[in-house]
Design a protein around this motif. Structure first.
Motif, PDB file in Angstrom:
ATOM      1  N   PRO A   4       0.887  -1.346  -0.065  1.00  0.00           N
ATOM      2  CA  PRO A   4       0.122   0.104   0.080  1.00  0.00           C
ATOM      3  C   PRO A   4       0.965   1.038   0.098  1.00  0.00           C
ATOM      4  O   PRO A   4       1.810   1.311   0.727  1.00  0.00           O
ATOM      5  N   THR A   5       0.438   2.105  -0.875  1.00  0.00           N
ATOM      6  CA  THR A   5       1.271   3.383  -0.860  1.00  0.00           C
ATOM      7  C   THR A   5       0.804   4.374   0.106  1.00  0.00           C
ATOM      8  O   THR A   5      -0.403   4.081   0.664  1.00  0.00           O
ATOM      9  N   LYS A   6       1.395   5.587   0.417  1.00  0.00           N
ATOM     10  CA  LYS A   6       0.815   6.705   1.002  1.00  0.00           C
ATOM     11  C   LYS A   6      -0.371   7.017   0.937  1.00  0.00           C
ATOM     12  O   LYS A   6      -1.046   7.280   1.578  1.00  0.00           O
ATOM     13  N   SER A   7      -0.658   6.974  -0.469  1.00  0.00           N
ATOM     14  CA  SER A   7      -2.108   7.573  -1.217  1.00  0.00           C
ATOM     15  C   SER A   7      -2.826   6.619  -0.584  1.00  0.00           C
ATOM     16  O   SER A   7      -4.063   6.901  -0.177  1.00  0.00           O
ATOM     17  N   ASP A   8      -2.676   5.287  -0.806  1.00  0.00           N
ATOM     18  CA  ASP A   8      -3.564   4.228  -0.696  1.00  0.00           C
ATOM     19  C   ASP A   8      -4.132   4.528   0.975  1.00  0.00           C
ATOM     20  O   ASP A   8      -5.337   4.508   1.184  1.00  0.00           O
ATOM     21  N   ASN A   9      -3.216   4.424   1.699  1.00  0.00           N
ATOM     22  CA  ASN A   9      -3.646   4.478   3.312  1.00  0.00           C
ATOM     23  C   ASN A   9      -4.333   5.880   3.498  1.00  0.00           C
ATOM     24  O   ASN A   9      -5.289   5.860   4.462  1.00  0.00           O
ATOM     25  N   LEU A  10      -3.848   6.964   2.867  1.00  0.00           N
ATOM     26  CA  LEU A  10      -4.536   8.156   3.277  1.00  0.00           C
ATOM     27  C   LEU A  10      -6.123   8.134   2.606  1.00  0.00           C
ATOM     28  O   LEU A  10      -6.989   8.561   3.223  1.00  0.00           O
ATOM     29  N   THR A  11      -6.200   7.434   1.503  1.00  0.00           N
ATOM     30  CA  THR A  11      -7.375   7.369   0.908  1.00  0.00           C
ATOM     31  C   THR A  11      -8.576   6.653   1.867  1.00  0.00           C
ATOM     32  O   THR A  11      -9.739   7.147   2.121  1.00  0.00           O
ATOM     33  N   GLU A  12      -7.965   5.394   2.654  1.00  0.00           N
ATOM     34  CA  GLU A  12      -8.691   4.716   3.541  1.00  0.00           C
ATOM     35  C   GLU A  12      -9.179   5.547   4.718  1.00  0.00           C
ATOM     36  O   GLU A  12     -10.239   5.553   5.229  1.00  0.00           O
ATOM     37  N   ARG A  13      -8.220   6.365   5.222  1.00  0.00           N
ATOM     38  CA  ARG A  13      -8.515   7.116   6.259  1.00  0.00           C
ATOM     39  C   ARG A  13      -9.461   8.189   5.929  1.00  0.00           C
ATOM     40  O   ARG A  13     -10.300   8.524   7.057  1.00  0.00           O
ATOM     41  N   LEU A  14      -9.444   8.768   4.955  1.00  0.00           N
ATOM     42  CA  LEU A  14     -10.446   9.918   4.555  1.00  0.00           C
ATOM     43  C   LEU A  14     -11.741   9.223   4.369  1.00  0.00           C
ATOM     44  O   LEU A  14     -12.801   9.930   4.778  1.00  0.00           O
ATOM     45  N   ILE A  15     -11.859   8.212   3.708  1.00  0.00           N
ATOM     46  CA  ILE A  15     -13.124   7.508   3.510  1.00  0.00           C
ATOM     47  C   ILE A  15     -13.880   7.384   4.683  1.00  0.00           C
ATOM     48  O   ILE A  15     -14.943   7.526   4.767  1.00  0.00           O
ATOM     49  N   GLU A  16     -13.119   6.833   5.614  1.00  0.00           N
ATOM     50  CA  GLU A  16     -13.558   6.232   7.101  1.00  0.00           C
ATOM     51  C   GLU A  16     -14.120   7.659   7.831  1.00  0.00           C
ATOM     52  O   GLU A  16     -15.207   7.780   8.610  1.00  0.00           O
ATOM     53  N   ALA A  17     -13.296   8.938   7.764  1.00  0.00           N
ATOM     54  CA  ALA A  17     -13.754  10.093   8.253  1.00  0.00           C
ATOM     55  C   ALA A  17     -14.818  10.597   7.675  1.00  0.00           C
ATOM     56  O   ALA A  17     -15.930  11.120   8.321  1.00  0.00           O
ATOM     57  N   ILE A  18     -14.974  10.590   6.142  1.00  0.00           N
ATOM     58  CA  ILE A  18     -16.280  10.704   5.566  1.00  0.00           C
ATOM     59  C   ILE A  18     -17.501  10.191   6.209  1.00  0.00           C
ATOM     60  O   ILE A  18     -18.498  10.328   6.335  1.00  0.00           O
ATOM     61  N   ILE A  19     -17.392   8.631   5.928  1.00  0.00           N
ATOM     62  CA  ILE A  19     -18.305   7.928   6.211  1.00  0.00           C
ATOM     63  C   ILE A  19     -19.120   7.738   7.758  1.00  0.00           C
ATOM     64  O   ILE A  19     -20.155   7.822   7.900  1.00  0.00           O
ATOM     65  N   SER A  20     -18.014   8.175   8.733  1.00  0.00           N
ATOM     66  CA  SER A  20     -18.267   8.428  10.162  1.00  0.00           C
ATOM     67  C   SER A  20     -19.064   9.438  10.365  1.00  0.00           C
ATOM     68  O   SER A  20     -19.716   9.603  11.537  1.00  0.00           O
TER      69      SER A  20
END
Length: 221
Positions: A4-20
């Protein structure tokens, strides 16, 4: 398999922040602010934002910029209509293909969900994702790659956003769990008609709860 790249990890973190709801519906996406918050450069951040935009969680508005989508009744009806039809189809096909090992694992998952609801005293049942999500497991068991792509990739995060932000506020977690057990029993019996009927009814119930919340929210403005 690539790392996983830095962008991959950041994408997942942002997704969870938006969804929650950590980033509320309609809130502006500020690249400088996010860059400071997550301590990343603008390159990986922009790449992550573009990915999330393709998932429908972020929209670009002329003369305004990027914002978290605003959940609406019209969009809710469209998404849940598609979800009801496709998940009904998925559970029918899961009846044909799900293995004994998968059924055993699904039973363990539901048992863990049952304990979780007891532990939080029924406060929530909608934060699970991926392999911890009953619906996700059933869809995967369909073995239909097109359905899996549509429901677990293209629509998955948007559906989770509705489920979490609305159902959490007007939820009946014990009822939802009971319905999951009923669907599970139909899967064990390989009863395609019953499983589809139960899944469709379960999703319609979730839609009605979300619509009720949206209507009440509009009346209180």
């Amino acid at each position: 398999m690539r790392e996983p790249t830095k962008s991959d990890n950041l994408t997942e973190r942002l997704i969870e922040a938006i969804i929650s709801g950590e980033f509320p519906s309609g809130s502006k996406i500020s690249e400088p602010e996010l860059s400071r918050r997550y301590e990343v450069s603008r390159g990986p951040l922009r790449e992550a934002i573009m990915r999330i935009e393709t998932l429908g969680l972020i929209e670009r508005i002329p003369h305004v910029g990027a914002r978290v989508i605003t959940l609406s009744e019209v969009q809710l009806k469209e998404i849940y209509s598609v979800r009801e039809a496709l998940e009904g189809m998925a559970v029918r096909q899961a009846c044909q293909h799900i293995t004994s090992e998968e059924l055993h694992s699904l039973k363990q998952l539901l048992t863990s969900h049952q304990q979780y609801i007891k532990d939080v005293k029924g406060a929530s049942y909608f934060l699970q994702s991926g392999d911890f999500d009953f619906h996700y497991r059933v869809i995967k068991a369909s073995r239909n790659q097109k359905l899996i792509s549509l429901l677990c990739d293209e629509l998955y995060h948007l559906v989770r956003m509705y489920r979490i932000q609305f159902s959490r506020l007007r939820s009946a977690p014990k009822s939802a769990l009971k319905e999951h057990f009923q669907i599970f029993d139909a899967l064990c019996e390989r009863d395609e008609d019953l499983s589809e009927m139960l899944m469709r009814r379960h999703i319609r119930r979730s839609q009605h709860l979300a619509q009720e919340f949206l209507i009440n929210q509009g009346e209180n403005k």
